[in-house]
Design an enzyme around this catalytic site. Structure first.
Site, short mmCIF file in Angstrom:
data_model
loop_
_atom_site.label_atom_id
_atom_site.label_comp_id
_atom_site.label_asym_id
_atom_site.label_seq_id
_atom_site.Cartn_x
_atom_site.Cartn_y
_atom_site.Cartn_z
N TYR A 140 -36.03 -100.98 -89.43
CA TYR A 140 -37.27 -100.44 -88.88
C TYR A 140 -38.45 -101.34 -89.24
CZ TYR A 140 -41.49 -97.75 -88.24
OH TYR A 140 -42.75 -97.38 -87.85
N LYS A 144 -40.72 -103.68 -86.69
CA LYS A 144 -42.16 -103.50 -86.55
C LYS A 144 -42.92 -104.77 -86.95
CE LYS A 144 -44.29 -100.32 -85.61
NZ LYS A 144 -44.88 -99.95 -84.28
#
Length: 323
Positions: A140, A144
């Protein structure tokens, strides 16, 4: 018309509602699989489509003078990690490409506090703290970080874009819930017998949404702005929740090594069962450092003035009780 991606999610929904309160016409790009419950009753032009589909993105962007890109695949575990990169990185590229082609006047990209560097000497991280991809723990955060780097590239090439990095938002309408919302919900359910020596910066989700609009109005192009309120240890968060709910705060501190072992076992079982781990290893790794940051840049340049987070915690507790 203003486009909001992620309007069916936590921060994006509050951004959309705030825009509607200001009398703006709002369009939402919503995946067909997303739950529409946060959009029920709102006068929003819903455009069904996926960020991974360039044609759908181009259609959603058409005629929009501003874009708030708050959508993200926010999971600390997935059997198919590639899905996170497809949505968060390639989806962002698709959207920003369409924005550039359409001549969009302003784009606000919602990144995360997770891409902010944390100095080794224990001082507060800020927008200028050195950081690289190797500092990102888990898919994640890596996805990002790569998406944020892509956004910066578009800004360098002339796209009128500002980046905001919200910290851990709390408040009502956290349906999924977010990892922070899950902490609150589990505390209320008596499923938090102990705590880890870690810390977060919390922010009222309504203030985080307001910070997005302030970034659109006052943010310098190509700059990042941390949107946060208070740095709190997990123990301090539990103490505040105890005062709000009347439940006792956990008194036992878990050694990091024990939490790490639990994360390994839980995540390994998830790989076999396909069921989301109760203790994601990625989350344990992220908790190794206190995510304490300095938000003075947003306060000074945007006029960002977040409220004390106790009221936001009270709002979250009340909302979870109603659910």
């Amino acid at each position: 018309m203003i486009l909001v991606t992620g309007a069916a999610g936590f921060i994006g929904n509050h951004v959309a509602r705030l825009l509607l309160e200001r009398g703006e016409a709002v369009r939402a790009l919503v995946r067909p699989a997303s739950s529409p419950r946060l959009l029920e009753g709102l006068k929003i032009d819903i455009c069904a489509g996926d960020l991974r589909d360039p044609a759908a993105v181009k259609s959603a962007v058409s005629g929009c003078r501003q874009i708030y890109h708050a959508a993200a695949d926010y999971r600390l575990w997935s059997r198919r990690p590639g899905d996170l990169y497809a949505s968060n990185v390639e989806g962002t590229r698709n959207l920003l490409t369409a924005a550039g082609e359409a001549g969009t006047a302003r784009v606000v990209y919602t990144s995360t506090v997770g891409t902010i560097g944390l100095p080794a000497d224990g001082t507060l991280g800020n927008e200028d703290s050195p950081v690289s991809l190797k500092d990102m723990r888990g898919h994640y955060k890596r996805s990002k970080f790569l998406a944020e780097q892509a956004a910066l590239e578009f800004a360098e090439n002339g796209l009128p874009l500002v980046i905001v990095n919200p910290t851990a938002p709390v408040g009502e309408r956290d349906f999924k819930p977010t990892p922070t919302g899950r902490i609150i919900r589990d505390f209320m359910a008596g499923r938090m017998p102990a705590f880890l020596d870690t810390g977060l910066n919390l922010v009222d989700v309504r203030d985080a949404a307001r910070g997005h609009l302030q970034a659109a109005e006052k943010g310098r192009l190509g700059e990042r702005y941390l949107l946060g309120a208070e740095n709190l240890t997990l123990k301090e968060i539990f103490n505040r929740l105890a005062a709000i709910t009347g439940r006792p705060a956990p008194a036992m501190k878990i050694p990091y090594a024990l939490a790490f072992a639990a994360g390994v076992v839980s995540t390994a079982w998830a790989a076999v069962s396909g069921v989301e781990p109760r203790v994601p290893l990625e989350g344990v790794r992220m908790a190794r450092k206190k995510m304490f940051v300095d938000t003075s840049k947003a306060r000074e340049e945007l006029g960002f003035a977040p409220r004390p987070v106790t009221a936001a915690l009270e709002c979250a507790v009340s909302w979870f009780r109603r659910q």
